[in-house]
Design an enzyme around this catalytic site. Structure first.
Site, short mmCIF file in Angstrom:
data_model
loop_
_atom_site.label_atom_id
_atom_site.label_comp_id
_atom_site.label_asym_id
_atom_site.label_seq_id
_atom_site.Cartn_x
_atom_site.Cartn_y
_atom_site.Cartn_z
N ASP A 477 0.83 -1.21 0.00
CA ASP A 477 0.00 0.00 0.00
C ASP A 477 0.86 1.26 0.00
O ASP A 477 2.07 1.22 0.27
CB ASP A 477 -0.90 -0.03 1.25
CG ASP A 477 -2.22 0.68 1.02
OD1 ASP A 477 -2.31 1.49 0.09
OD2 ASP A 477 -3.15 0.44 1.80
N ASP A 544 -10.66 2.05 -3.28
CA ASP A 544 -11.16 1.85 -1.91
C ASP A 544 -12.68 1.87 -1.90
O ASP A 544 -13.29 1.53 -0.89
CB ASP A 544 -10.62 2.95 -0.98
CG ASP A 544 -9.28 2.56 -0.37
OD1 ASP A 544 -8.88 1.39 -0.51
OD2 ASP A 544 -8.64 3.42 0.25
C1 GLA Z 1 -5.73 1.88 2.14
C2 GLA Z 1 -6.13 0.69 1.33
C3 GLA Z 1 -7.19 -0.09 2.06
C4 GLA Z 1 -6.64 -0.53 3.39
C5 GLA Z 1 -6.17 0.67 4.18
C6 GLA Z 1 -5.43 0.24 5.43
O1 GLA Z 1 -6.74 2.82 2.22
O2 GLA Z 1 -6.54 1.06 0.05
O3 GLA Z 1 -7.61 -1.20 1.30
O4 GLA Z 1 -5.60 -1.44 3.19
O5 GLA Z 1 -5.30 1.49 3.43
O6 GLA Z 1 -4.94 1.32 6.16
#
Ligand code: GLA
Length: 600
Positions: A477, A544
């Site tokens: 990420d 997301d």
């Molecule tokens: C990002 C990712 C999510 C999750 C969060 C965790 O927003 O896109 O899928 O993994 O971080 O903090």
């Protein structure tokens, strides 16, 4: 031979199954672009026109010939300063401060196989399936050389372009702007198709006419960004999904980029794809070189659909690598929306057990398992929080595996929290400007991944975690954009580019050490969904936003270039956590199956 050179006309023809790309060296040594489109066999130099045009100057060696002007001729790699006033592919600041470059043809070479780029992702192909052309240009005064690279994948209708800029002069020069591809069209009317968005609503389709003036999209965020994707289409005014001419430009890069589309005073169109010129001033000492990331070009006479199919094949076969690039991916269940930071080992194990009953292949323990991470802190301390888990990581993995479920884990290696041990001992490792309070985003700072020692430290920690059990998947990420661009170590104008190369080097090392590991890219969902990342991570979390209705739009935009197997798409709970909407399980399932399927 896909690449042909005709000596008497100094004419280069790059042929694929259904397309031709043509250019020539003219009598003055300039490399002029002639044609890109459906397959042809003739010499397209007749398209060049020479008129006496006001306020379009003539190079010194044109003498009194007022009909010869770089301001009007179609070019392969236009440079600023020497008479072409349109947007340029290259801006060089010389040792004396002048911004000027005058590149002329020196020599060329045609080779079997596809060229590679040191430190950068690039299209790859078995030697029999590709040819490469290298054209060397030089400014004889500054001794700046540009090596233009072309790769031709005949069967795939794909042509790639890249460039290397080399300083052979005695003084230092600075690269102020550099693109890898320029497409000049002397006629025609085009639309620009681009994909804009924001966090949780990425890659919305947009089609605008290329009018007089210059339309620019790009990113200054350090990543390719949620806001604009580094991939565009130039479409004939009448082109549709199934018919009509269109040209794709896909940048194989994950950092700041700039795409310009311009209609000039004579109704000609120019499109450029390259590095963003803001926050970028790349100094080159004598003998140093800069590699400009690759652009994948494709032409289709069968509208957007034809173009998409070619890009999908190319990305699947010639960009993604590793065991999973041609394998169906594990169906996974991710812990994020189930528990956020609030879980222990038992929570993860229960998810795995339920998953086993449903035929799911893998459980992924998302954010929250390390350091002091019950909220926005602890990033950078990649030690398993055994107290929180209630067991060791190895024990948890063995329990999960015993139920026939694979195990995956979330990491965010490029980040650091100020409330972390690593930041307390190495505050200078974060990207920030001394003497200023840094801009915080999600309460975190970015580590200076352009520095080897920073990468080495994080790499060691991450490997230590991955070695604790059978971890078969990593979600990589990256949850904020870069600001406060500054490095303790190097010329400031290098940071944004070197940062991305640092990320690539880290990913490459990880792939070499764990060849069977499936890495899924992510940046707050699809904030770094680009062809560069796909070279290392054969799938990317698309957004997301897991709402099935919104996902239709997001995945539709994504599908123009990126194949289904690269698109992370999951069924999530209703009411949806991002939008509050309730959608039937059937619809959520169907939408998620248009990607690499899984569950949140
Ligand atoms: C990002 C990712 C999510 C999750 C969060 C965790 O927003 O896109 O899928 O993994 O971080 O903090």
């Amino acid at each position: 031979m896909a690449i042909q050179y005709q000596q008497e006309n100094q004419l280069f023809s790059l042929n694929t199954k259904r397309t031709t790309y043509q250019m020539k060296v003219d009598t003055k040594g300039f490399l002029l672009h002639l044609y890109y489109g459906g397959k042809i066999s003739g010499n397209m130099a007749y398209l060049l026109t020479y008129y006496d045009r006001g306020f379009s100057g003539n190079p010194a060696d044109a003498g009194n010939d007022r009909t010869y002007s770089l301001d009007a001729l179609p070019q392969e790699y236009p440079q600023a300063g020497a008479g072409d006033y349109r947007s340029s592919a290259l801006v060089i600041r010389n040792a004396d401060g002048s911004e000027y470059c005058d590149l002329r043809y020196v020599r060329h070479e045609i080779r079997r196989g596809k060229y590679g780029l040191k430190g950068l992702p690039a299209v790859h192909a078995p030697e029999a399936e590709a040819e490469s052309l290298e054209i060397l240009l030089e400014d004889s005064v500054s001794r700046v050389q540009v090596r233009l690279l072309y790769g031709v994948l005949e069967d795939e209708d794909i042509i790639t372009r890249s460039a290397e800029i080399i300083n052979l002069g005695d003084g230092p020069v600075c690269v102020e702007k550099a693109a890898s591809a320029c497409l000049d069209f002397v006629g025609g009317e085009y639309d620009l198709v681009s994909f804009y968005g924001r966090h949780a609503m990425e890659r919305n389709f947009q089609r605008t006419r290329i009018a007089h003036g210059c339309q620019v999209i790009g990113s200054r965020r350090g990543t390719s960004s949620h806001q604009y994707n580094p991939a565009v289409i130039l479409a004939d005014k009448g082109a549709t999904e199934d018919a009509g001419s269109c040209y794709g430009m896909v940048f194989v890069y994950s950092g700041n980029f700039m795409c310009e589309a311009e209609r000039d005073q004579y109704g000609q169109t120019r499109a450029l794809m390259g590095l963003h010129s803001d926050l970028f001033h790349y100094p080159l000492e004598k003998g140093e070189k800069l590699v400009i990331p690759e652009t994948i070009l494709c032409y289709s006479a069968q509208g957007f659909g034809g173009l998409s199919r070619r890009y999908h094949r190319c990305i699947r076969k010639h960009l993604c690598r590793g065991k999973y690039s041609h394998q169906s991916r594990p169906v996974l269940i991710n812990s994020w929306e189930a528990a956020y930071f609030d879980f222990n080992g038992e929570t993860i194990y229960r998810l795995a057990r339920e998953a086993a009953e449903l035929g799911i292949d893998m459980v992924v323990m998302d954010d929250g398992w390390f350091g002091k991470r019950d909220d926005d802190s602890g990033l950078g301390d990649w030690q398993v929080n055994e107290e929180k888990l209630g067991c060791t990581l190895g024990e948890l993995i063995r329990r999960v595996n015993a139920d026939g479920i694979k195990f995956g884990i979330w990491i965010e290696p490029e980040m650091v929290s100020e409330d972390s041990d690593i930041y307390r001992s190495h505050p200078d490792w974060a990207i920030r400007i001394q003497g200023r309070e840094p801009v915080r985003a999600r309460n975190q700072l970015v580590l200076d991944f352009s520095r080897q020692e920073v990468r080495d430290h994080i790499f060691e920690q991450i490997c230590h975690v991955l070695d604790q059990g059978k971890i078969e998947y990593v979600k990589w990420d990256m949850n904020r954009s870069l600001t406060d661009i500054y490095s303790m170590e190097k010329a400031q104008g290098k940071v944004t580019y070197d940062y991305v190369l640092g990320v690539y080097e880290f990913l490459e090392r990880l792939m070499q050490r764990y060849p069977d590991l499936l890495i899924e890219g992510c940046s707050g969902g699809g904030g770094r969904f680009d062809a560069g990342m796909l070279y290392y991570t054969p799938q990317i979390w698309c957004s997301d936003n897991t709402d099935a209705v919104d996902r239709l739009r997001i995945q539709y935009g994504t599908s123009f270039f990126y194949p289904v197997c690269t698109v992370g798409a999951h069924v999530s709970a209703v009411p949806n956590h991002q939008t509050g909407r309730s959608v039937s399980l059937h619809t959520r399932g169907v939408v998620a199956m248009a990607g690499t399927f899984g569950y949140e």
